[in-house]
Write a protein that holds these residues in place. Structure first.
Motif, PDB file in Angstrom:
ATOM      1  N   UNK A  79     -29.702  -1.577  21.198  1.00  0.00           N
ATOM      2  CA  UNK A  79     -29.279  -2.292  20.009  1.00  0.00           C
ATOM      3  C   UNK A  79     -27.864  -1.888  19.575  1.00  0.00           C
ATOM      4  N   UNK A  80     -27.515  -0.655  19.844  1.00  0.00           N
ATOM      5  CA  UNK A  80     -26.212  -0.169  19.410  1.00  0.00           C
ATOM      6  C   UNK A  80     -25.082  -0.993  20.033  1.00  0.00           C
ATOM      7  N   UNK A  81     -25.188  -1.273  21.323  1.00  0.00           N
ATOM      8  CA  UNK A  81     -24.149  -2.057  22.005  1.00  0.00           C
ATOM      9  C   UNK A  81     -24.087  -3.469  21.444  1.00  0.00           C
ATOM     10  N   UNK A  82     -25.241  -4.071  21.185  1.00  0.00           N
ATOM     11  CA  UNK A  82     -25.284  -5.409  20.599  1.00  0.00           C
ATOM     12  C   UNK A  82     -24.619  -5.406  19.223  1.00  0.00           C
ATOM     13  N   UNK A  83     -24.915  -4.415  18.415  1.00  0.00           N
ATOM     14  CA  UNK A  83     -24.311  -4.343  17.079  1.00  0.00           C
ATOM     15  C   UNK A  83     -22.801  -4.117  17.145  1.00  0.00           C
ATOM     16  N   UNK A  84     -22.343  -3.328  18.092  1.00  0.00           N
ATOM     17  CA  UNK A  84     -20.903  -3.145  18.285  1.00  0.00           C
ATOM     18  C   UNK A  84     -20.259  -4.487  18.660  1.00  0.00           C
ATOM     19  N   UNK A  85     -20.883  -5.192  19.587  1.00  0.00           N
ATOM     20  CA  UNK A  85     -20.389  -6.509  20.011  1.00  0.00           C
ATOM     21  C   UNK A  85     -20.325  -7.468  18.812  1.00  0.00           C
ATOM     22  N   UNK A  86     -21.405  -7.525  18.023  1.00  0.00           N
ATOM     23  CA  UNK A  86     -21.444  -8.423  16.863  1.00  0.00           C
ATOM     24  C   UNK A  86     -20.380  -8.042  15.835  1.00  0.00           C
ATOM     25  N   UNK A  87     -20.202  -6.757  15.624  1.00  0.00           N
ATOM     26  CA  UNK A  87     -19.173  -6.315  14.678  1.00  0.00           C
ATOM     27  C   UNK A  87     -17.786  -6.761  15.138  1.00  0.00           C
ATOM     28  N   UNK A  88     -17.492  -6.565  16.408  1.00  0.00           N
ATOM     29  CA  UNK A  88     -16.178  -6.954  16.946  1.00  0.00           C
ATOM     30  C   UNK A  88     -15.973  -8.461  16.844  1.00  0.00           C
ATOM     31  N   UNK A  89     -16.981  -9.221  17.230  1.00  0.00           N
ATOM     32  CA  UNK A  89     -16.878 -10.691  17.181  1.00  0.00           C
ATOM     33  C   UNK A  89     -16.594 -11.165  15.760  1.00  0.00           C
ATOM     34  N   UNK A  90     -17.350 -10.644  14.788  1.00  0.00           N
ATOM     35  CA  UNK A  90     -17.159 -11.123  13.421  1.00  0.00           C
ATOM     36  C   UNK A  90     -15.894 -10.580  12.771  1.00  0.00           C
ATOM     37  N   UNK A  91     -15.406  -9.438  13.225  1.00  0.00           N
ATOM     38  CA  UNK A  91     -14.085  -8.987  12.776  1.00  0.00           C
ATOM     39  C   UNK A  91     -13.028  -9.967  13.283  1.00  0.00           C
ATOM     40  N   UNK A  92     -13.152 -10.363  14.543  1.00  0.00           N
ATOM     41  CA  UNK A  92     -12.205 -11.343  15.091  1.00  0.00           C
ATOM     42  C   UNK A  92     -12.312 -12.689  14.366  1.00  0.00           C
ATOM     43  N   UNK A  93     -13.539 -13.115  14.069  1.00  0.00           N
ATOM     44  CA  UNK A  93     -13.725 -14.357  13.295  1.00  0.00           C
ATOM     45  C   UNK A  93     -13.004 -14.250  11.952  1.00  0.00           C
ATOM     46  N   UNK A  94     -13.134 -13.095  11.293  1.00  0.00           N
ATOM     47  CA  UNK A  94     -12.488 -12.913   9.986  1.00  0.00           C
ATOM     48  C   UNK A  94     -10.972 -12.938  10.114  1.00  0.00           C
ATOM     49  N   UNK A  95     -10.445 -12.282  11.142  1.00  0.00           N
ATOM     50  CA  UNK A  95      -8.991 -12.205  11.328  1.00  0.00           C
ATOM     51  C   UNK A  95      -8.379 -13.585  11.519  1.00  0.00           C
ATOM     52  N   UNK A  96      -9.008 -14.441  12.307  1.00  0.00           N
ATOM     53  CA  UNK A  96      -8.423 -15.767  12.558  1.00  0.00           C
ATOM     54  C   UNK A  96      -8.547 -16.694  11.353  1.00  0.00           C
ATOM     55  N   UNK A  97      -9.259 -16.282  10.320  1.00  0.00           N
ATOM     56  CA  UNK A  97      -9.393 -17.115   9.119  1.00  0.00           C
ATOM     57  C   UNK A  97      -8.217 -16.960   8.157  1.00  0.00           C
ATOM     58  N   UNK A  98      -7.353 -15.978   8.392  1.00  0.00           N
ATOM     59  CA  UNK A  98      -6.255 -15.754   7.466  1.00  0.00           C
ATOM     60  C   UNK A  98      -5.300 -16.944   7.378  1.00  0.00           C
ATOM     61  N   UNK A  99      -5.257 -17.793   8.398  1.00  0.00           N
ATOM     62  CA  UNK A  99      -4.385 -18.975   8.334  1.00  0.00           C
ATOM     63  C   UNK A  99      -5.141 -20.219   7.878  1.00  0.00           C
ATOM     64  N   UNK A 100      -6.397 -20.075   7.475  1.00  0.00           N
ATOM     65  CA  UNK A 100      -7.220 -21.176   6.990  1.00  0.00           C
ATOM     66  C   UNK A 100      -6.786 -21.553   5.572  1.00  0.00           C
ATOM     67  N   UNK A 101      -6.984 -22.812   5.174  1.00  0.00           N
ATOM     68  CA  UNK A 101      -6.637 -23.200   3.798  1.00  0.00           C
ATOM     69  C   UNK A 101      -7.442 -22.444   2.729  1.00  0.00           C
ATOM     70  N   UNK A 102      -8.656 -21.999   3.068  1.00  0.00           N
ATOM     71  CA  UNK A 102      -9.482 -21.240   2.121  1.00  0.00           C
ATOM     72  C   UNK A 102      -9.919 -19.917   2.764  1.00  0.00           C
ATOM     73  N   UNK A 103      -8.956 -19.022   3.018  1.00  0.00           N
ATOM     74  CA  UNK A 103      -9.266 -17.811   3.777  1.00  0.00           C
ATOM     75  C   UNK A 103     -10.167 -16.822   3.049  1.00  0.00           C
ATOM     76  N   UNK A 104     -10.105 -16.766   1.739  1.00  0.00           N
ATOM     77  CA  UNK A 104     -10.850 -15.735   1.011  1.00  0.00           C
ATOM     78  C   UNK A 104     -12.348 -15.841   1.261  1.00  0.00           C
ATOM     79  N   UNK A 105     -12.881 -17.028   1.205  1.00  0.00           N
ATOM     80  CA  UNK A 105     -14.318 -17.225   1.435  1.00  0.00           C
ATOM     81  C   UNK A 105     -14.690 -16.820   2.852  1.00  0.00           C
ATOM     82  N   UNK A 106     -13.938 -17.310   3.826  1.00  0.00           N
ATOM     83  CA  UNK A 106     -14.302 -17.091   5.228  1.00  0.00           C
ATOM     84  C   UNK A 106     -14.086 -15.648   5.669  1.00  0.00           C
TER      85      UNK A 106
END
Length: 125
Positions: free
Chosen positions: A1-28
């Motif tokens: 489970x630890x590896x899966x959680x690391x993977x999920x954390x990295x993926x969602x950090x990347x999802x958050x980072x690419x939202x900074x150029x979105x018109x409504x970045x704060x929510x995302x």
């Protein structure tokens, strides 16, 4: 489970980072950042069940809000349109992406919640 959680954390950090150029970045950034944080805490098997429930509700409500765009995509357009660039005359593309993003976030948070429930049952037995 630890590896899966690391993977999920990295993926969602990347999802958050690419939202900074979105018109409504704060929510995302907040949503995807919260899912990443939940996954980081899950690495150490630390769960906050009330927060997980709150996050699941936000994801479900948000996904339902954006769901009409997904319906429009599937009923009136090609599925490949979701990968096209956003245009003002095609708001269904952004709404589809947002609905799907919240669905993915919900699945991850639900998974973490189920792990929290399993952990509590294991500790109480």
């Amino acid at each position: 489970m630890k590896i899966l959680n690391i993977f999920l954390a990295i993926i969602f950090i990347l999802f958050a980072v690419v939202q900074f150029n979105d018109p409504d970045p704060y929510f995302w950034v907040a949503i995807y950042g919260a899912v990443a944080a939940v996954s980081v805490f899950a690495i150490r098997q630390k769960y906050n069940r009330p927060f997980l429930i709150f996050l699941m509700v936000i994801c479900v409500v948000g996904s339902i809000y954006y769901f009409p765009g997904l319906i429009e995509l599937f009923s009136d357009h090609e599925i490949g349109d979701i990968a096209k660039s956003m245009k003002a005359e095609k708001p269904f593309i952004e709404k589809s992406r947002e609905s799907l993003g919240l669905m993915m976030a919900f699945v991850v948070v639900f998974f973490q919640y189920s792990q929290a429930v399993k952990q509590k049952k294991h500790l109480s037995s």
